[in-house]
Design a protein around this motif. Structure first.
Motif, mmCIF file in Angstrom:
data_model
loop_
_atom_site.group_PDB
_atom_site.id
_atom_site.type_symbol
_atom_site.label_atom_id
_atom_site.label_comp_id
_atom_site.label_asym_id
_atom_site.label_seq_id
_atom_site.Cartn_x
_atom_site.Cartn_y
_atom_site.Cartn_z
ATOM 1 N N SER A 119 -13.211 -35.140 -43.171
ATOM 2 C CA SER A 119 -12.483 -34.335 -42.174
ATOM 3 C C SER A 119 -12.743 -32.848 -42.361
ATOM 4 O O SER A 119 -12.947 -32.116 -41.390
ATOM 5 C CB SER A 119 -10.982 -34.606 -42.259
ATOM 6 O OG SER A 119 -10.699 -35.916 -41.865
ATOM 7 N N CYS B 11 -26.878 -36.527 -39.340
ATOM 8 C CA CYS B 11 -26.919 -35.240 -38.620
ATOM 9 C C CYS B 11 -27.430 -34.127 -39.530
ATOM 10 O O CYS B 11 -28.174 -33.249 -39.080
ATOM 11 C CB CYS B 11 -25.540 -34.882 -38.080
ATOM 12 S SG CYS B 11 -25.057 -35.882 -36.653
ATOM 13 N N ARG C 7 -19.808 -34.509 -30.869
ATOM 14 C CA ARG C 7 -20.036 -35.765 -31.605
ATOM 15 C C ARG C 7 -19.173 -35.892 -32.855
ATOM 16 O O ARG C 7 -19.082 -36.976 -33.436
ATOM 17 C CB ARG C 7 -21.502 -35.858 -32.032
ATOM 18 C CG ARG C 7 -22.462 -35.955 -30.876
ATOM 19 C CD ARG C 7 -23.885 -36.146 -31.322
ATOM 20 N NE ARG C 7 -23.998 -37.279 -32.240
ATOM 21 C CZ ARG C 7 -24.991 -37.424 -33.099
ATOM 22 N NH1 ARG C 7 -25.948 -36.525 -33.177
ATOM 23 N NH2 ARG C 7 -25.048 -38.471 -33.908
ATOM 24 N N GLY D 45 -23.146 -41.278 -40.403
ATOM 25 C CA GLY D 45 -23.534 -40.502 -39.224
ATOM 26 C C GLY D 45 -23.583 -39.018 -39.516
ATOM 27 O O GLY D 45 -24.482 -38.301 -39.044
ATOM 28 N N ALA E 30 -15.963 -35.989 -33.771
ATOM 29 C CA ALA E 30 -14.821 -36.897 -33.903
ATOM 30 C C ALA E 30 -15.259 -38.331 -34.199
ATOM 31 O O ALA E 30 -14.595 -39.040 -34.951
ATOM 32 C CB ALA E 30 -13.964 -36.855 -32.648
ATOM 33 N N GLY E 31 -16.374 -38.757 -33.644
ATOM 34 C CA GLY E 31 -16.811 -40.133 -33.827
ATOM 35 C C GLY E 31 -17.731 -40.382 -35.011
ATOM 36 O O GLY E 31 -18.139 -41.511 -35.243
ATOM 37 N N LEU E 32 -18.033 -39.335 -35.776
ATOM 38 C CA LEU E 32 -18.963 -39.501 -36.891
ATOM 39 C C LEU E 32 -18.289 -40.076 -38.129
ATOM 40 O O LEU E 32 -17.234 -39.607 -38.550
ATOM 41 C CB LEU E 32 -19.586 -38.154 -37.286
ATOM 42 C CG LEU E 32 -20.632 -37.564 -36.358
ATOM 43 C CD1 LEU E 32 -21.114 -36.217 -36.893
ATOM 44 C CD2 LEU E 32 -21.804 -38.505 -36.181
ATOM 45 N N ASP E 33 -18.922 -41.090 -38.705
ATOM 46 C CA ASP E 33 -18.508 -41.560 -40.018
ATOM 47 C C ASP E 33 -19.405 -40.852 -41.051
ATOM 48 O O ASP E 33 -20.232 -40.011 -40.689
ATOM 49 C CB ASP E 33 -18.602 -43.086 -40.120
ATOM 50 C CG ASP E 33 -20.012 -43.619 -39.922
ATOM 51 O OD1 ASP E 33 -20.977 -42.829 -39.828
ATOM 52 O OD2 ASP E 33 -20.156 -44.861 -39.857
ATOM 53 N N THR F 50 -10.847 -27.058 -32.406
ATOM 54 C CA THR F 50 -11.327 -28.364 -32.868
ATOM 55 C C THR F 50 -11.157 -28.495 -34.379
ATOM 56 O O THR F 50 -10.695 -29.521 -34.878
ATOM 57 C CB THR F 50 -12.806 -28.571 -32.470
ATOM 58 O OG1 THR F 50 -12.913 -28.480 -31.048
ATOM 59 C CG2 THR F 50 -13.321 -29.918 -32.938
ATOM 60 N N LYS G 11 -16.309 -31.980 -41.335
ATOM 61 C CA LYS G 11 -16.432 -31.972 -39.881
ATOM 62 C C LYS G 11 -15.730 -30.752 -39.284
ATOM 63 O O LYS G 11 -16.211 -30.166 -38.305
ATOM 64 C CB LYS G 11 -15.889 -33.271 -39.288
ATOM 65 C CG LYS G 11 -16.777 -34.458 -39.654
ATOM 66 C CD LYS G 11 -16.490 -35.781 -38.999
ATOM 67 C CE LYS G 11 -15.155 -36.207 -38.647
ATOM 68 N NZ LYS G 11 -15.067 -37.582 -38.113
#
Length: 149
Positions: free
Chosen positions: A17, A45, A33, A41, A35-38, A77, A20
């Motif tokens: 968190s 990136c 992108r 992922g 919010a959906g990244l684990d 964000t 990100k």
């Protein structure tokens, strides 16, 4: 510290968190992108150059002037990604570098919010002064017209 962190197969959700949230501020193109990244992922990136990572990340953070920034979306964000009740001490024990990033995100976001509040107050004061000046000018013209009759 980032090399070690990057080598992990998984990280605590709080660590991800924070990472990100930092990217939300420094990588506008990646923001949609995030919010959906684990973790996998996120690492992809970084490898693909879509996320700012390594020494470039610290250079970017160091060069960011919050007072000159106009990126309200990035700071908003970031604020949603690191809840106020996130346990900073627990994070500090697990990943000191991420703890430092959390402090930076919180401080930078708070400063940006203060800057916006000050700008809004200054705009409101300027609008009120302009309205007062217009009212005074209109009142002066009415007095002149009344004195000319």
């Amino acid at each position: 510290k980032l090399v070690f962190l990057f080598s992990r197969q998984s990280v605590m959700p709080e660590v991800l968190s924070v990472l990100k949230a930092v990217q939300a501020i420094v990588s506008p193109a990646l923001r949609p992108r995030l919010a959906g990244l684990d973790w996998d992922g996120f690492k992809s990136c970084c490898k693909e150059g879509k996320a700012v990572w390594g020494t470039q990340l610290f250079s970017t953070i160091g060069a960011l002037d919050v007072m000159e920034s106009s990126d309200a979306d990035g700071f908003a964000t970031a604020a949603t990604m690191v809840p106020a009740d996130m346990d900073a001490d627990s994070l500090k024990a697990k990943s000191f570098v991420t703890f430092l990033m959390l402090q930076w995100v919180r401080d930078a976001t708070a400063l940006f919010e203060q800057k916006l509040a000050k700008q809004k107050a200054e705009e409101a004061a300027a609008a009120a002064a302009a309205a007062d000046a217009a009212a005074t000018e209109a009142g002066g013209e009415e007095a002149q017209e009344g004195g000319e009759s």
